[in-house]
Design an enzyme around this catalytic site. Structure first.
Site, mmCIF file in Angstrom:
data_model
loop_
_atom_site.group_PDB
_atom_site.id
_atom_site.type_symbol
_atom_site.label_atom_id
_atom_site.label_comp_id
_atom_site.label_asym_id
_atom_site.label_seq_id
_atom_site.Cartn_x
_atom_site.Cartn_y
_atom_site.Cartn_z
ATOM 1 N N ASN A 67 31.780 -88.224 24.219
ATOM 2 C CA ASN A 67 31.442 -88.764 22.902
ATOM 3 C C ASN A 67 31.494 -87.620 21.891
ATOM 4 O OD1 ASN A 67 30.370 -89.978 20.665
ATOM 5 N ND2 ASN A 67 28.272 -90.113 21.483
ATOM 6 N N GLU A 82 20.707 -92.891 28.728
ATOM 7 C CA GLU A 82 20.652 -91.646 27.958
ATOM 8 C C GLU A 82 19.252 -91.493 27.363
ATOM 9 O OE1 GLU A 82 24.683 -90.256 26.521
ATOM 10 O OE2 GLU A 82 24.115 -91.826 25.135
ATOM 11 N N GLU A 100 21.950 -92.736 18.622
ATOM 12 C CA GLU A 100 22.065 -92.418 17.194
ATOM 13 C C GLU A 100 22.290 -93.696 16.375
ATOM 14 O OE1 GLU A 100 24.996 -89.381 17.884
ATOM 15 O OE2 GLU A 100 23.418 -88.297 18.946
ATOM 16 N N SER A 155 22.583 -83.915 27.490
ATOM 17 C CA SER A 155 22.738 -82.485 27.763
ATOM 18 C C SER A 155 23.378 -82.199 29.122
ATOM 19 C CB SER A 155 21.394 -81.755 27.619
ATOM 20 O OG SER A 155 20.913 -81.869 26.293
ATOM 21 N N GLY A 164 21.462 -83.951 23.110
ATOM 22 C CA GLY A 164 21.691 -82.869 22.154
ATOM 23 C C GLY A 164 20.568 -81.850 22.096
ATOM 24 N N LYS A 197 31.190 -87.774 18.764
ATOM 25 C CA LYS A 197 30.337 -88.047 17.598
ATOM 26 C C LYS A 197 31.132 -87.776 16.308
ATOM 27 C CE LYS A 197 26.471 -86.641 20.407
ATOM 28 N NZ LYS A 197 25.025 -86.667 20.509
ATOM 29 N N HIS A 220 24.491 -96.616 21.237
ATOM 30 C CA HIS A 220 24.151 -95.188 21.353
ATOM 31 C C HIS A 220 22.834 -94.918 20.615
ATOM 32 C CE1 HIS A 220 24.312 -90.841 20.849
ATOM 33 N NE2 HIS A 220 25.069 -90.853 21.932
HETATM 34 C C1 PEP Z 1 25.667 -88.281 23.737
HETATM 35 O O1 PEP Z 1 25.945 -88.113 22.560
HETATM 36 O O2 PEP Z 1 25.854 -89.389 24.254
HETATM 37 C C2 PEP Z 1 25.130 -87.164 24.503
HETATM 38 C C3 PEP Z 1 24.734 -87.379 25.719
HETATM 39 O O3 PEP Z 1 25.078 -85.934 23.872
HETATM 40 P P1 PEP Z 1 24.797 -84.486 24.560
HETATM 41 O O4 PEP Z 1 25.625 -84.423 25.821
HETATM 42 O O5 PEP Z 1 25.204 -83.503 23.538
HETATM 43 O O6 PEP Z 1 23.326 -84.449 24.884
#
Ligand code: PEP
Length: 247
Positions: A10, A164, A96, A210, A170, A12, A94
């Site tokens: 992703n 997630e 966000e 992460s 992040g 973003k 997601h």
């Molecule tokens: C994501 O945006 O779905 C995500 C898991 O981000 P990150 O790997 O940066 O934590």
């Protein structure tokens, strides 16, 4: 069990053409990835640019789409448009979208139903916030987010669930393999009870939050972790190591 490993990237709201050329180059050199479904999600303006340059074994996803095919919805894109570009996947729900843009369980379910009816496959994201975990609500929150699509009787062959935890996205704070496995097993039990044993067995549940080249191998050893959704690390050449976590 036979669930094919799935690794999503992703991106973003990151990247320009120069940066994307670099990402495409390392993805195109990623060797034989026949035993993994690899799907990357660039920002919408770059979907075609990426699709045209990437090797065909890497799929391209939209990061979002709306709940109707067309109309007066300035700034939105529809699943019909994504499909028209020759793409197969969209990420929905997601964290966000849920927490920055205030999308509700109901809106995400509407989008999921419409995306599937329009011929797309969906990476359906769920996950609890830190305060919800600390208050002992992890199970309830994830079950509530899932219930929204269980109620809509979706075609589960078209869904990959991404667990997630919001506190891990992040932040550099990855869920431990045990923490992630525990929630993935709960999700599978939930599906067994609410949908069917067959769906529970077949649906892929991937972990996001992460994930890095350093932690992916241990996470990938857990029996109910069927892959990853990767944010930050999907922009770097190390993403190829995550794709190969099970190899
Ligand atoms: C994501 O945006 O779905 C995500 C898991 O981000 P990150 O790997 O940066 O934590």
């Amino acid at each position: 069990m036979g669930r094919k490993f799935f690794v999503g990237g992703n991106w973003k709201m990151n990247g320009d053409k120069a940066m994307i050329d670099g990402i495409v180059a390392f993805l195109n050199q990623s060797g034989n990835t026949d035993n993994v479904d690899v799907v990357v999600a660039p920002p919408a303006p770059y979907l075609v640019y990426v699709k045209e340059q990437l090797k065909s074994s890497v799929e391209v996803a939209a990061q979002n789409c709306y709940k109707v095919p067309k109309g007066a919805f300035t700034g939105e894109i529809s699943p019909a448009m994504v499909k028209d570009l020759g793409l197969k996947w969209v990420i929905l729900g997601h964290s966000e979208r849920r927490h920055v843009f205030g999308e509700s369980d109901c809106l995400i379910a509407d989008k999921t139903v419409h995306a599937i009816e329009s011929g797309l496959d969906v990476v359906f994201c769920i996950g609890e916030k830190l305060e919800e975990r600390e208050a002992g609500h992890t199970k309830n929150v994830n079950f509530r987010q899932l219930q929204a699509i269980v109620d809509r009787k979706v075609n589960w062959d078209k869904i990959v669930i991404a667990y997630e935890p919001v506190w891990a996205i992040g932040t550099g704070k990855t869920a431990s393999p045990e923490q992630a496995q525990e929630v993935h097993a709960w999700i599978r039990e939930f599906l067994k009870e609410k949908v069917s044993a067959d769906v529970a067995e077949k649906v892929r549940i991937i972990y996001g939050g992460s994930v890095t080249a350093e932690n992916c191998v241990e996470l990938g050893k857990k029996p109910d972790i069927d892959g990853f959704l990767v944010g930050g690390a999907s922009l770097k050449p190390d993403f190829v190591k995550i794709i190969n976590a099970r190899n």
